[in-house]
Design a protein around this motif. Structure first.
Motif, mmCIF file in Angstrom:
data_model
loop_
_atom_site.group_PDB
_atom_site.id
_atom_site.type_symbol
_atom_site.label_atom_id
_atom_site.label_comp_id
_atom_site.label_asym_id
_atom_site.label_seq_id
_atom_site.Cartn_x
_atom_site.Cartn_y
_atom_site.Cartn_z
ATOM 1 N N HIS A 45 0.838 -1.201 0.000
ATOM 2 C CA HIS A 45 0.000 0.000 0.000
ATOM 3 C C HIS A 45 0.874 1.254 0.000
ATOM 4 C CE1 HIS A 45 -3.706 2.153 1.889
ATOM 5 N NE2 HIS A 45 -3.578 2.430 0.611
ATOM 6 N N LYS A 46 1.903 1.264 0.821
ATOM 7 C CA LYS A 46 2.801 2.427 0.881
ATOM 8 C C LYS A 46 3.496 2.653 -0.458
ATOM 9 C CE LYS A 46 3.734 2.224 5.798
ATOM 10 N NZ LYS A 46 4.710 1.910 6.835
ATOM 11 N N GLU A 47 3.880 1.569 -1.113
ATOM 12 C CA GLU A 47 4.570 1.701 -2.404
ATOM 13 C C GLU A 47 3.649 2.298 -3.462
ATOM 14 O OE1 GLU A 47 7.903 1.546 -4.909
ATOM 15 O OE2 GLU A 47 7.729 1.349 -2.741
ATOM 16 N N ILE A 48 2.379 1.925 -3.441
ATOM 17 C CA ILE A 48 1.414 2.494 -4.381
ATOM 18 C C ILE A 48 1.383 4.016 -4.221
ATOM 19 C CG2 ILE A 48 -1.053 2.751 -4.877
ATOM 20 C CD1 ILE A 48 -1.341 -0.255 -4.182
ATOM 21 N N HIS A 49 1.243 4.476 -2.980
ATOM 22 C CA HIS A 49 1.099 5.915 -2.740
ATOM 23 C C HIS A 49 2.421 6.668 -2.849
ATOM 24 C CE1 HIS A 49 -3.165 5.970 -2.023
ATOM 25 N NE2 HIS A 49 -3.025 4.846 -1.346
ATOM 26 N N ALA A 50 3.541 5.976 -2.738
ATOM 27 C CA ALA A 50 4.842 6.607 -2.957
ATOM 28 C C ALA A 50 5.117 6.757 -4.457
ATOM 29 C CB ALA A 50 5.948 5.783 -2.311
ATOM 30 N N THR A 51 4.449 5.950 -5.261
ATOM 31 C CA THR A 51 4.709 5.919 -6.696
ATOM 32 C C THR A 51 3.725 6.758 -7.501
ATOM 33 O OG1 THR A 51 5.606 3.675 -6.475
ATOM 34 C CG2 THR A 51 4.951 4.353 -8.685
ATOM 35 N N LEU A 52 2.451 6.733 -7.125
ATOM 36 C CA LEU A 52 1.406 7.347 -7.936
ATOM 37 C C LEU A 52 0.680 8.464 -7.193
ATOM 38 C CD1 LEU A 52 -0.007 3.964 -9.218
ATOM 39 C CD2 LEU A 52 1.147 5.664 -10.632
#
Length: 98
Positions: A45-52
């Protein structure tokens, strides 16, 4: 960990009790309040929001299948699938520059 743990639809690993994070497929700020959600690993989840951005999520990446096609997320998923289900990043993440 028991076999009845939910599975992260993004990385396909079991989610240990209490470590899941609810992701709105369409961000709440973009009209997704009350919309579909998925239970993910916190790190996924954190990676999604760090990326997009919220706009990118609402416009082009509003399904698990679409998220898997993003180049950076695809590389991340290849990496995280090799980690144990309870793996948590020890380095605090922040939004990456685009």
């Amino acid at each position: 960990m028991t076999e009845d743990c939910p599975i992260c639809p993004l990385c396909d690993r079991p989610i240990p009790d209490g470590t899941g994070s609810l992701h709105h497929l369409i961000p709440k700020l973009k009209g997704g309040k009350g919309g579909p959600t998925v239970l993910l690993h916190g790190i996924c989840h954190k990676e999604i929001h760090a990326t997009l951005t919220e706009a990118e999520l609402a416009r082009s990446y509003n399904s698990v299948a679409a998220l898997r096609t993003h180049p950076r997320l695809s590389r991340f998923l290849d990496w995280v699938r090799k980690r144990p289900p309870g793996f948590q990043s020890k380095v605090p993440g922040k939004r990456r520059s685009r």
